[in-house]
Enzyme design. Structure first.
Site, short mmCIF file in Angstrom:
data_model
loop_
_atom_site.label_atom_id
_atom_site.label_comp_id
_atom_site.label_asym_id
_atom_site.label_seq_id
_atom_site.Cartn_x
_atom_site.Cartn_y
_atom_site.Cartn_z
CD GLU A 144 30.52 -34.80 68.67
OE1 GLU A 144 29.79 -34.71 69.66
OE2 GLU A 144 31.10 -35.83 68.36
CG HIS A 213 28.09 -44.15 62.15
ND1 HIS A 213 27.06 -44.63 62.92
CD2 HIS A 213 29.04 -43.75 63.01
CE1 HIS A 213 27.38 -44.52 64.19
NE2 HIS A 213 28.57 -43.99 64.28
#
Lengths: 408, 394
Positions: A144, A213
């Protein structure tokens, strides 16, 4: 031609609000029901659609953006007079918006994990790789920090990348790039570079996805100067905001929600964009202003049904623009109802609600009859167990209680 | 390069040399001689997974004299910045590049303005090499309006969009993914140009470098990663920070080249080679073996982690400006006096620029809020096209 204003297809849709009748074609000077006249000056406002709206006597006309919201409310049933659009799910709306922009501008490209051949983990980029090829829909390795950096570097030269975080929480790894490079390069270069990048992805508390998450990154990103943040909540505004974000010269972070991807709605066929800095009036009302965004909108609307049955008339605004806040719409609402309830999914500490409370207090303190109430998620990592997870976020019952308390 | 024009316009030697009419003599007017001269680089190149470029470099008098002037200018500029910092006219961080000039000058000689360069915070000289003016440098360092970033960036944020110089970054290593993104854009737009992403030996240990290198190799991007190895990451010597200080080999599957970064001709040769390579085969790593005389920044004396002997040793044996001076003198391309005159000119230029920058006003207070967003947000609410829909917020 792009119709720039909201609700183009559904402007004639009436909401389920009992007392308002609205003629969409003409001026927006619909006589208000029982406006409390605020202290304001009169001012001219060019609202969506370029119609000049002159206010005299301090009355503020409300622009009813009562587009069909896919809530449990029966608004969809009364859309008979709207243009026949097409029905689709929220992720399809995002995909449509993305595809249209990629068709329109060759500089738009998508990068992210599994966005290409796999079609996107939430199917937002499904079919795009086949259509546009590997150079425009790029599968990245799991890195990322660097692919966000690469997106920003590409944006510096004039490309318009759309960077997808598979889950917003993963973008924490790219925080340095987002904060220092994405947000600040326009400023530190003295205006030489613009960064027309869109960073998007699903966040929020899902169905037992676990703590890592289920993060709500809007609270971490909100202080970064130079970026804009928007949160979509319906297929209509998802497509509109996606398109607006891609066309914007500024870096925009588009927050989607994991649980909203399968919402169905009828959206117009023609090209439209939603204003990036505008809030959406979901349900006009009189007694209390409820400010919310993303998934909490649906909890609020569910609570609104109960509240209406109990005789309350809440005004529900989906703020949509998390940075900057649309203080114009919010302010008008506060001046009308004098009571504010914020319902959000961020944590209590340092969340969007906290900033919004501060902003409203600073600007509209004189109009408030009661302290602002803010309902947020608990300051805990989201637990796995279903029952515990439910209690972490704000539930409709709590919203009803809060409104009752506020309107006492 | 802008500097070469300055050279030709200010050359006084042309008049004097007209009296020498010998055709065999090498004493041609400084600014126009392009007869090729062949020079060997100081040390041969070492390569990793690719062939080695030749050690013999073609150059000419004009180029060498341009090199000398440019590097002397950069040297002077950095030393002047040192004094300005001590006089408290420059505040904050100031990272000086003296000693490393050969990298900036050599790289520029090998490429065009269509190729992009991105570097970290030691960017003053790279900015000059890319065409920036001395006034812009000093004004930005002193926080004035005429600075390249209007005074809002500072020492670590020099940018020049029209010559594809992308800065100027303070966070160590963060510029390398940006550089690979620039290379991606070049490939996307079929520019036939390359990107040089510079970083230091300290940044070479950052994870995002390897991430970006992996992606660049996967996607065949024309990215050239240049490690300016001055052997110290701030106060930590490279052998204490890196298990494997062979930075040119760190790419593993990506070819690498080790270059003597104090030899401007070697740098030029390596960059030419790298550009050709990157356009055909994807990323390549260049390791420039160089040295900085100053400390890491102005707040670092630079002597606590290395000996003064080491610094003077490098200055005597490997200084890039001296090397070119010796080369010019040995090939009889100019006299000692001419070179000294060039240095005096350069010094005057720097002093003039400083004087001009000192006169320049500080940015207006309203500049605080400009350039936060493109087209100004926060006050007026615009529509997606930023044209029609507007409301003035209360």
């Amino acid at each position: 031609m792009a119709a720039i204003f909201q609700g183009v297809g559904a402007a004639a849709t009436l909401s389920s609000s009992p007392s308002n009748s609205f003629d969409s074609n003409n001026s927006f000077l619909s006589p208000p029901r029982s406006f409390s006249v605020g202290k304001g000056a009169s001012f001219s406002v060019i609202r969506s659609g370029g119609i000049l709206n002159l206010n005299s006597k301090g009355r503020r006309a409300q622009q009813l953006i009562s587009n069909a919201v896919a809530t449990k409310a029966d608004s969809a049933a009364v859309s008979s007079s709207s243009k026949p659009g097409h029905e689709l799910l929220l992720f399809e709306a995002l995909q449509e918006g993305l595809e249209e922009e990629m068709d329109r501008d060759l500089r738009v490209c998508v990068m992210g994990e599994d966005v290409g051949h796999y079609g996107g983990s939430y199917k937002v980029t499904k079919g795009l790789a086949k259509k546009f090829g590997d150079l425009r829909v790029l599968d990245t390795p799991i890195a990322e920090n660097s692919f966000t950096g690469m997106g920003i570097g590409a944006a510096m030269t004039g490309l318009r990348p759309v960077v997808e975080g598979m889950n917003m929480g993963f973008l924490l790894l790219a925080f340095n790039q987002i904060s220092n490079n994405c947000g600040m390069l326009h400023y530190t270069s003295g205006g030489q570079f613009t960064i027309p990048i869109v960073i998007r992805g699903p966040g929020g508390v899902g169905r037992q996805l676990g703590a890592e998450h289920s993060q709500r990154l809007e609270s971490y990103f909100q202080s970064i100067p130079g970026i804009q943040m928007v949160a979509c909540s319906t297929p209509y505004n998802a497509k509109g905001l996606m398109k607006a974000a891609i066309r914007s010269e500024n870096p925009v972070i588009l927050f989607e929600h994991v649980l909203l991807y399968n919402l169905k709605e009828r959206i117009p066929d023609e090209d439209y964009i939603c204003n990036l800095e505008e809030a959406e009036m979901v349900r006009p009302g009189e007694h209390v202003t409820i400010l919310t965004y993303s998934r909490m909108r649906y909890h609020v609307m569910q609570a609104a049904k109960t509240l209406v049955n109990k005789g309350y008339d809440p005004e529900v605004i989906d703020i949509r623009s998390l940075k900057p806040f649309d203080l114009y719409t919010i302010g008008n609402s506060v001046k009308k109802t004098h009571r504010v309830l914020i319902v959000e999914e961020c944590m209590r500490t340092g969340g969007i609600g906290a900033s919004l409370t501060a902003a409203i207090t600073e600007n509209f303190n004189d109009y408030l009859d009661a302290p602002i109430m803010c309902l947020s998620s608990q300051d805990v990592p989201t637990p796995y167990a279903g029952t515990l997870e439910e209690v972490t976020v704000v539930q409709p019952a709590q919203i009803v209680t809060a409104v009752e308390q506020l309107c006492r | 390069m802008a500097l070469s024009q300055l050279l030709s316009s200010s050359s006084r030697s042309g008049n004097r040399l007209k009296s020498l009419s010998s055709a065999i003599s090498l004493r041609h007017p400084i600014s126009t001689d392009t007869t090729p001269i062949t020079v060997e680089t100081s040390v041969p190149f070492t390569s990793h997974q690719c062939e080695v470029p030749s050690r013999t470099v073609q150059t000419n008098a004009k180029e060498l004299l341009t090199f000398f002037r440019d590097m002397a200018l950069m040297r002077r500029m950095e030393i002047a910045a040192d004094s300005l910092y001590k006089a408290k006219l420059i505040r904050g961080f100031c990272h000086l590049y003296d000693g490393q000039e050969a990298v900036a000058v050599g790289m520029e000689a090998a490429i065009t303005k269509k190729d992009s360069i991105i570097t970290a915070y030691r960017d003053h000289c790279t900015f000059i090499a890319r065409g920036g003016t001395l006034l812009e440098v000093f004004a930005e360092l002193m926080g004035r309006q005429a600075g390249c970033s209007r005074g809002k960036g500072g020492s670590m944020h020099f940018y020049k969009k029209d010559s594809n110089f992308y800065g100027g970054h303070g966070i160590v290593g963060a510029q390398v993914p940006l550089g690979c993104g620039l290379a991606f854009a070049q490939k996307y737009c079929k520019d036939e140009a390359v990107t040089f992403a510079l970083y230091g030996d300290g940044a070479a240990n950052q994870g995002q470098l390897f991430e970006a290198l992996n992606i660049s190799a996967l996607w065949d991007l024309p990215a050239i990663l240049v490690c300016e190895n001055n052997h110290y990451g701030m106060g930590t010597a490279e052998w204490r920070a890196a298990k494997s200080p062979a930075y040119y080999k760190r790419g593993d599957y990506v070819p690498g080249l080790k270059v003597d970064g104090m030899d401007v001709l070697a740098v030029k040769q390596a960059c030419t080679f790298a550009k050709e390579h990157a356009l055909k085969n994807g990323p390549i790593i260049l390791e420039m073996d160089t040295y900085r005389y100053h400390g890491h920044s102005m707040s670092d004396p630079g002597s606590t982690y290395r000996t003064r002997d080491e610094i003077t040793g490098v200055r005597q044996e490997r200084d890039p400006v001296e090397r070119i001076r010796k080369l010019i003198l040995s090939h009889d391309l100019a006299t000692e006096k001419e070179l000294k005159d060039t240095e005096k000119e350069v010094r005057k230029e720097v002093d003039d620029a400083i004087a001009q920058a000192k006169e320049n006003p500080v940015p207006d207070s309203s500049e605080l809020f400009t350039n936060v967003y493109a087209k100004g947000l926060g006050v007026e609410s615009f529509g997606a096209d930023r044209k029609e829909v507007r409301a003035t917020l209360p």
